[in-house]
Design a protein around this motif. Structure first.
Motif, short mmCIF file in Angstrom:
data_model
loop_
_atom_site.label_atom_id
_atom_site.label_comp_id
_atom_site.label_asym_id
_atom_site.label_seq_id
_atom_site.Cartn_x
_atom_site.Cartn_y
_atom_site.Cartn_z
N UNK A 1 -6.84 -20.08 3.76
CA UNK A 1 -7.44 -18.79 3.46
C UNK A 1 -6.35 -17.75 3.24
N UNK A 2 -6.34 -17.18 2.05
CA UNK A 2 -5.42 -16.08 1.75
C UNK A 2 -6.14 -14.76 1.97
N UNK A 3 -5.43 -13.79 2.52
CA UNK A 3 -6.02 -12.48 2.77
C UNK A 3 -4.93 -11.42 2.69
N UNK A 4 -5.37 -10.17 2.70
CA UNK A 4 -4.42 -9.06 2.73
C UNK A 4 -4.24 -8.33 1.42
N UNK A 5 -4.89 -8.80 0.38
CA UNK A 5 -4.76 -8.13 -0.90
C UNK A 5 -5.46 -6.79 -0.89
N UNK A 6 -5.27 -6.03 -1.98
CA UNK A 6 -5.91 -4.74 -2.09
C UNK A 6 -5.35 -3.96 -3.25
N UNK A 7 -5.69 -2.69 -3.27
CA UNK A 7 -5.23 -1.77 -4.31
C UNK A 7 -4.12 -0.90 -3.73
N UNK B 1 1.07 -6.86 2.72
CA UNK B 1 1.41 -8.13 3.36
C UNK B 1 0.24 -9.09 3.21
N UNK B 2 0.50 -10.19 2.56
CA UNK B 2 -0.51 -11.23 2.42
C UNK B 2 -0.34 -12.26 3.54
N UNK B 3 -1.46 -12.80 3.97
CA UNK B 3 -1.45 -13.85 4.99
C UNK B 3 -2.12 -15.10 4.44
N UNK B 4 -1.62 -16.23 4.84
CA UNK B 4 -2.23 -17.52 4.49
C UNK B 4 -2.43 -18.29 5.78
N UNK B 5 -3.67 -18.48 6.15
CA UNK B 5 -3.99 -19.12 7.42
C UNK B 5 -4.71 -20.44 7.17
N UNK B 6 -4.30 -21.45 7.91
CA UNK B 6 -4.92 -22.76 7.78
C UNK B 6 -5.88 -23.02 8.92
N UNK B 7 -6.95 -23.68 8.60
CA UNK B 7 -7.86 -24.14 9.64
C UNK B 7 -8.16 -25.62 9.38
N UNK C 1 3.45 -13.23 3.19
CA UNK C 1 4.22 -12.79 2.03
C UNK C 1 4.26 -11.27 2.09
N UNK C 2 5.43 -10.74 2.47
CA UNK C 2 5.63 -9.30 2.50
C UNK C 2 6.05 -8.86 1.10
N UNK C 3 5.28 -7.96 0.52
CA UNK C 3 5.56 -7.50 -0.84
C UNK C 3 5.86 -6.01 -0.80
N UNK C 4 7.01 -5.64 -1.33
CA UNK C 4 7.38 -4.23 -1.37
C UNK C 4 7.82 -3.86 -2.77
#
Length: 125
Positions: A4-10, A18-24, A80-83
């Protein structure tokens, strides 16, 4: 079993996310985790990848110096830290897991062991 990828936005140009990728259902420790993005009308692009053993990483030239990938195996999560974001970073970002290393994800070739739903990143000018 899910990624699951999360953290996106405008965000405005120059901003950060900062995007996160979490495994379950499985452990990320033994997998290289890559970030692959796809913008409308463009081919899929490998952005970054971090290996499971040793944690060495790769970056696409387009994001070097601006993006940083890291992993926290205790949390079963890769970040993934994006700046200094640019409008051309606008895309859907997917995280992928590959026991074979970073080769396929950096070339956005497919054939990964797992990949999940993406998260939208939109950078306004």
């Amino acid at each position: 079993v899910q990624l699951q990828a999360s953290g996106g936005g405008l965000v405005q140009a120059g901003g950060s996310l900062r995007l996160s990728c979490t495994a379950s259902g499985f452990t990320l420790d033994y997998y290289a985790i890559g970030w692959v993005r796809q913008a409308p009308g463009k081919e899929r692009e490998g952005v970054s990848c971090i290996r499971g053993s040793g944690g060495s990483s790769n970056y696409a030239d387009s994001v070097k110096g601006r993006f940083t990938i890291s992993r926290d195996n205790a949390k079963n999560t890769v970040y993934l830290e994006m700046s200094s974001l640019k409008p051309e970073d606008t895309a859907v970002y997917y995280c992928v897991a590959d026991r074979g290393g970073c080769f396929r994800s950096m070339l956005a070739r497919g054939g990964y062991d797992y990949w999940g739903q993406g998260t939208q990143v939109t950078v306004s000018s």
